[in-house]
Design a protein around this motif. Structure first.
Motif, PDB file in Angstrom:
ATOM      1  N   SER A 179      66.350  30.897  34.377  1.00 51.90           N
ATOM      2  CA  SER A 179      67.168  30.085  33.472  1.00 51.90           C
ATOM      3  C   SER A 179      66.495  29.917  32.122  1.00 51.90           C
ATOM      4  O   SER A 179      67.155  29.962  31.076  1.00 51.90           O
ATOM      5  CB  SER A 179      67.410  28.700  34.084  1.00 51.90           C
ATOM      6  N   PHE A 180      65.193  29.735  32.130  1.00 51.05           N
ATOM      7  CA  PHE A 180      64.434  29.548  30.890  1.00 51.05           C
ATOM      8  C   PHE A 180      64.562  30.793  29.999  1.00 51.05           C
ATOM      9  O   PHE A 180      64.825  30.685  28.815  1.00 51.05           O
ATOM     10  CB  PHE A 180      62.965  29.261  31.221  1.00 51.05           C
ATOM     11  N   PHE A 181      64.382  31.958  30.595  1.00 48.83           N
ATOM     12  CA  PHE A 181      64.425  33.190  29.799  1.00 48.83           C
ATOM     13  C   PHE A 181      65.824  33.520  29.317  1.00 48.83           C
ATOM     14  O   PHE A 181      65.993  34.179  28.285  1.00 48.83           O
ATOM     15  CB  PHE A 181      63.814  34.370  30.562  1.00 48.83           C
ATOM     16  N   LYS A 182      66.848  33.053  30.009  1.00 49.68           N
ATOM     17  CA  LYS A 182      68.223  33.242  29.563  1.00 49.68           C
ATOM     18  C   LYS A 182      68.474  32.538  28.232  1.00 49.68           C
ATOM     19  O   LYS A 182      69.321  32.950  27.444  1.00 49.68           O
ATOM     20  CB  LYS A 182      69.216  32.741  30.605  1.00 49.68           C
ATOM     21  N   LEU A 183      67.749  31.470  28.001  1.00 49.37           N
ATOM     22  CA  LEU A 183      67.899  30.743  26.743  1.00 49.37           C
ATOM     23  C   LEU A 183      67.529  31.600  25.525  1.00 49.37           C
ATOM     24  O   LEU A 183      68.009  31.377  24.426  1.00 49.37           O
ATOM     25  CB  LEU A 183      67.011  29.489  26.738  1.00 49.37           C
ATOM     26  N   TRP A 199      52.551  26.569  40.046  1.00 45.00           N
ATOM     27  CA  TRP A 199      53.893  25.979  40.036  1.00 45.00           C
ATOM     28  C   TRP A 199      53.901  24.688  40.855  1.00 45.00           C
ATOM     29  O   TRP A 199      54.400  23.655  40.407  1.00 45.00           O
ATOM     30  CB  TRP A 199      54.924  26.966  40.583  1.00 45.00           C
ATOM     31  N   LYS A 200      53.317  24.728  42.059  1.00 43.56           N
ATOM     32  CA  LYS A 200      53.273  23.536  42.911  1.00 43.56           C
ATOM     33  C   LYS A 200      52.466  22.425  42.248  1.00 43.56           C
ATOM     34  O   LYS A 200      52.837  21.254  42.331  1.00 43.56           O
ATOM     35  CB  LYS A 200      52.673  23.870  44.275  1.00 43.56           C
ATOM     36  N   ILE A 201      51.368  22.786  41.585  1.00 48.46           N
ATOM     37  CA  ILE A 201      50.556  21.791  40.883  1.00 48.46           C
ATOM     38  C   ILE A 201      51.398  21.137  39.794  1.00 48.46           C
ATOM     39  O   ILE A 201      51.444  19.909  39.676  1.00 48.46           O
ATOM     40  CB  ILE A 201      49.288  22.425  40.272  1.00 48.46           C
ATOM     41  N   GLY A 202      52.061  21.949  38.995  1.00 45.91           N
ATOM     42  CA  GLY A 202      52.888  21.419  37.913  1.00 45.91           C
ATOM     43  C   GLY A 202      53.985  20.514  38.423  1.00 45.91           C
ATOM     44  O   GLY A 202      54.242  19.438  37.854  1.00 45.91           O
ATOM     45  N   MET A 203      54.640  20.910  39.492  1.00 51.63           N
ATOM     46  CA  MET A 203      55.716  20.097  40.053  1.00 51.63           C
ATOM     47  C   MET A 203      55.175  18.788  40.621  1.00 51.63           C
ATOM     48  O   MET A 203      55.780  17.736  40.448  1.00 51.63           O
ATOM     49  CB  MET A 203      56.468  20.860  41.146  1.00 51.63           C
ATOM     50  N   ILE A 220      64.090  19.814  37.241  1.00 51.65           N
ATOM     51  CA  ILE A 220      62.964  20.749  37.222  1.00 51.65           C
ATOM     52  C   ILE A 220      62.163  20.640  38.513  1.00 51.65           C
ATOM     53  O   ILE A 220      61.773  21.650  39.105  1.00 51.65           O
ATOM     54  CB  ILE A 220      62.074  20.507  35.985  1.00 51.65           C
ATOM     55  N   ILE A 221      61.913  19.413  38.968  1.00 53.30           N
ATOM     56  CA  ILE A 221      61.138  19.205  40.188  1.00 53.30           C
ATOM     57  C   ILE A 221      61.829  19.841  41.382  1.00 53.30           C
ATOM     58  O   ILE A 221      61.183  20.440  42.237  1.00 53.30           O
ATOM     59  CB  ILE A 221      60.896  17.694  40.422  1.00 53.30           C
ATOM     60  N   LYS A 222      63.157  19.734  41.435  1.00 57.24           N
ATOM     61  CA  LYS A 222      63.905  20.289  42.565  1.00 57.24           C
ATOM     62  C   LYS A 222      64.134  21.792  42.444  1.00 57.24           C
ATOM     63  O   LYS A 222      64.526  22.438  43.403  1.00 57.24           O
ATOM     64  CB  LYS A 222      65.252  19.581  42.699  1.00 57.24           C
ATOM     65  N   ALA A 223      63.890  22.320  41.255  1.00 55.59           N
ATOM     66  CA  ALA A 223      64.187  23.732  41.006  1.00 55.59           C
ATOM     67  C   ALA A 223      63.195  24.647  41.708  1.00 55.59           C
ATOM     68  O   ALA A 223      62.025  24.351  41.848  1.00 55.59           O
ATOM     69  CB  ALA A 223      64.158  24.014  39.508  1.00 55.59           C
TER      70      ALA A 223
END
Length: 168
Positions: A162-166, A90-94, A151-154
């Motif tokens: 939130s993604f799965f709620k979609l 997650w940190k890498i992606g951000m 997304i970066i601040k999330a």
């Protein structure tokens, strides 16, 4: 497939993927090697594992440190420098998202802002088309910037929740 074969395959695949993301294949391979290594590695370790020159290792490790996804590790009593990759995906992606935003999206936004201030007759069809295109590009780039910033601040848990709620 043995562990060594699997590591080699991942390193090669990561290198190919990295070149699609706008970083050199070797930089991505160094990152993948450090990512899968259970212990910090020296320049010599990286050189041997990837069969690349000292200069190539130094340049790519420095770039990965600048990207914020690799760090230098000091070991007491050791004169050599050791390097390790951030292991939290997650940190890498951000961090990659932040860097790409800074290096790619923000310059485009500045350029669009500059070219949108042309002084010309708006009734001219060429000027009108240009202004409309630039405005549409600005809207798209601005919305992309806002989305990336969110997304970066999330927090990771908030994002996935939130993604799965979609999909419910």
């Amino acid at each position: 497939m043995t562990l060594d074969e699997a590591k080699q395959h991942l390193i090669q695949a990561w290198g190919t993927l990295g070149s699609s993301w706008g970083v050199s294949r070797t930089m991505a391979q160094v990152h993948a090697l450090l990512l899968v290594s259970p212990v910090p590695m020296t320049t010599e370790d990286i050189m041997e594992a990837l069969q690349i020159s000292r200069g190539n290792v130094n340049m790519n490790v420095r770039d990965l440190i600048d990207w914020g996804i690799v760090r230098k590790v000091l070991k007491p009593g050791e004169r050599k420098e050791f390097f390790e990759a951030e292991k939290d995906v997650w940190k890498i992606g951000m961090q990659v998202a932040k860097e790409r935003k800074k290096r790619e999206l923000e310059p485009v936004l500045r350029a669009l802002e500059q070219v949108s201030t042309i002084e010309a007759d708006i009734t001219d069809p060429d000027v009108k088309q240009f202004a409309e295109t630039v405005e549409n590009l600005k809207k798209f780039a601005s919305n992309t910037d806002k989305t990336l910033e969110s997304i970066i601040k999330a927090d990771e848990n908030w994002f996935w929740g939130s993604f799965f709620k979609l999909f419910k």
